[in-house]
Scaffold this active site. Structure first.
Site, PDB file in Angstrom:
ATOM      1  N   MET A   3     -63.185  83.630  27.873  1.00 15.83           N
ATOM      2  CA  MET A   3     -63.650  83.415  26.403  1.00 15.83           C
ATOM      3  C   MET A   3     -64.639  84.571  26.295  1.00 15.83           C
ATOM      4  SD  MET A   3     -64.589  79.282  26.483  1.00 15.83           S
ATOM      5  CE  MET A   3     -65.292  79.321  24.868  1.00 15.83           C
ATOM      6  N   ASP A   4     -65.677  84.999  26.953  1.00 15.28           N
ATOM      7  CA  ASP A   4     -66.617  85.846  26.678  1.00 15.28           C
ATOM      8  C   ASP A   4     -66.225  87.430  26.579  1.00 15.28           C
ATOM      9  OD1 ASP A   4     -68.566  83.734  26.171  1.00 15.28           O
ATOM     10  OD2 ASP A   4     -69.031  83.658  28.437  1.00 15.28           O
ATOM     11  N   GLU A   5     -66.503  88.026  25.486  1.00 14.44           N
ATOM     12  CA  GLU A   5     -65.964  89.371  25.138  1.00 14.44           C
ATOM     13  C   GLU A   5     -64.796  89.570  25.167  1.00 14.44           C
ATOM     14  OE1 GLU A   5     -68.380  92.410  27.892  1.00 14.44           O
ATOM     15  OE2 GLU A   5     -69.345  90.559  28.482  1.00 14.44           O
ATOM     16  N   VAL A   6     -63.723  88.377  24.864  1.00 12.63           N
ATOM     17  CA  VAL A   6     -62.382  88.404  24.751  1.00 12.63           C
ATOM     18  C   VAL A   6     -62.132  87.381  23.619  1.00 12.63           C
ATOM     19  CG1 VAL A   6     -60.268  87.807  25.567  1.00 12.63           C
ATOM     20  CG2 VAL A   6     -61.570  88.667  26.963  1.00 12.63           C
ATOM     21  N   LYS A  46     -69.736  75.639  25.013  1.00 10.04           N
ATOM     22  CA  LYS A  46     -68.223  76.280  24.999  1.00 10.04           C
ATOM     23  C   LYS A  46     -67.078  75.118  24.375  1.00 10.04           C
ATOM     24  CE  LYS A  46     -69.051  79.973  28.343  1.00 10.04           C
ATOM     25  NZ  LYS A  46     -68.099  80.820  28.095  1.00 10.04           N
TER      26      LYS A  46
END
Lengths: 166, 166
Positions: B1-4, B94
């Protein structure tokens, strides 16, 4: 987690008793879920209970679960894999419950998911649907709802898991 | 999830700016993490921010992520797999963020974990450590911290993902 490490059935019965006077010594018949044992007009109530914040926070541990997982860790890399994603309100309760009862399990070894698409050698689970597509060795952990199934290697207790795997 | 799919870097910079006056147009140098770009006495602050309830609740979506995942779903079974377990306070944020921005992803296809021991054909990730032990095709999604790595097939944008996979 549920019905393998944690005992939600006991909690369901307690809540049904609190709200509708269901017998506290209710025994689930083989092949049955808790909602087969309560009057029809309240048989969806289990779903409300599960979705309530706090339901999964204080469940009893299934007999021998803590000691067994500790022993398995000496030989195996143990992951806790829970199909928790269906119930968003359960996520933090389950995480805290694991921290309370299984503090020796690293966060790296905890998985909350829907489909259990994990790449492990062995899976210990009470729900046969989680074995679909699984390429390792499935061990069906006995729970009332799965007692009529005959297609899987079965374990009734954590002691039986240890006898098979250690 | 994070940075994608989600952009925590933008949020970090905003929070550092709020608390310490860090430049809002800060560009991370290749190979660097956000905490390499702030004064030493506050470089652990990113960890506090991550652990705060709410941090992951309102992150911007990475450009093109929503449309790309929708398109990939026409050909693939798409799972969202996030190493969220390190930060227990992130779990519900999230989950809600995904419900907001990716409502077309079923709960069955969401996994919050530590180690990404998933059995998939392709993994799109910004962290090379998640490719360790992975048997499928890894696609390294570019983010400042991984720009110096040369060992993996790289994608810079979601458009490049689509060009490769569709």
């Amino acid at each position: 987690m549920d019905e393998v490490l944690a005992d939600p059935i006991f909690k369901f019965i307690e809540l049904y008793n609190r709200d509708y006077g269901i017998s506290l010594d209710l025994k689930l018949d083989p092949g049955n879920e808790i909602y087969h044992h309560v009057p029809e007009h309240i048989n969806n109530k289990w779903f409300d209970y599960i979705n309530e914040k706090g339901f999964f926070r204080h469940l009893p541990v299934i007999d021998g679960g803590v000691e067994a997982v500790k022993k398995l860790q000496e030989k195996y890399e143990v992951y806790i894999v829970s199909a928790a994603m269906e119930f968003p309100n359960s996520l933090e309760d389950k995480r805290h419950w694991l921290a309370d009862h299984f503090p020796f399990i690293s966060w790296k070894n905890i998985i909350f998911c829907g489909d259990k698409i994990v790449n492990t050698d062995i899976m210990i689970d009470d729900r046969a649907r989680n074995f679909v597509g699984f390429k390792g060795r499935p061990l069906l952990f006995s729970s009332p709802h799965n007692l009529l199934l005959t297609d899987y290697e079965r374990v009734d207790t954590w002691q039986q898991v240890l006898d098979k795997l250690l």
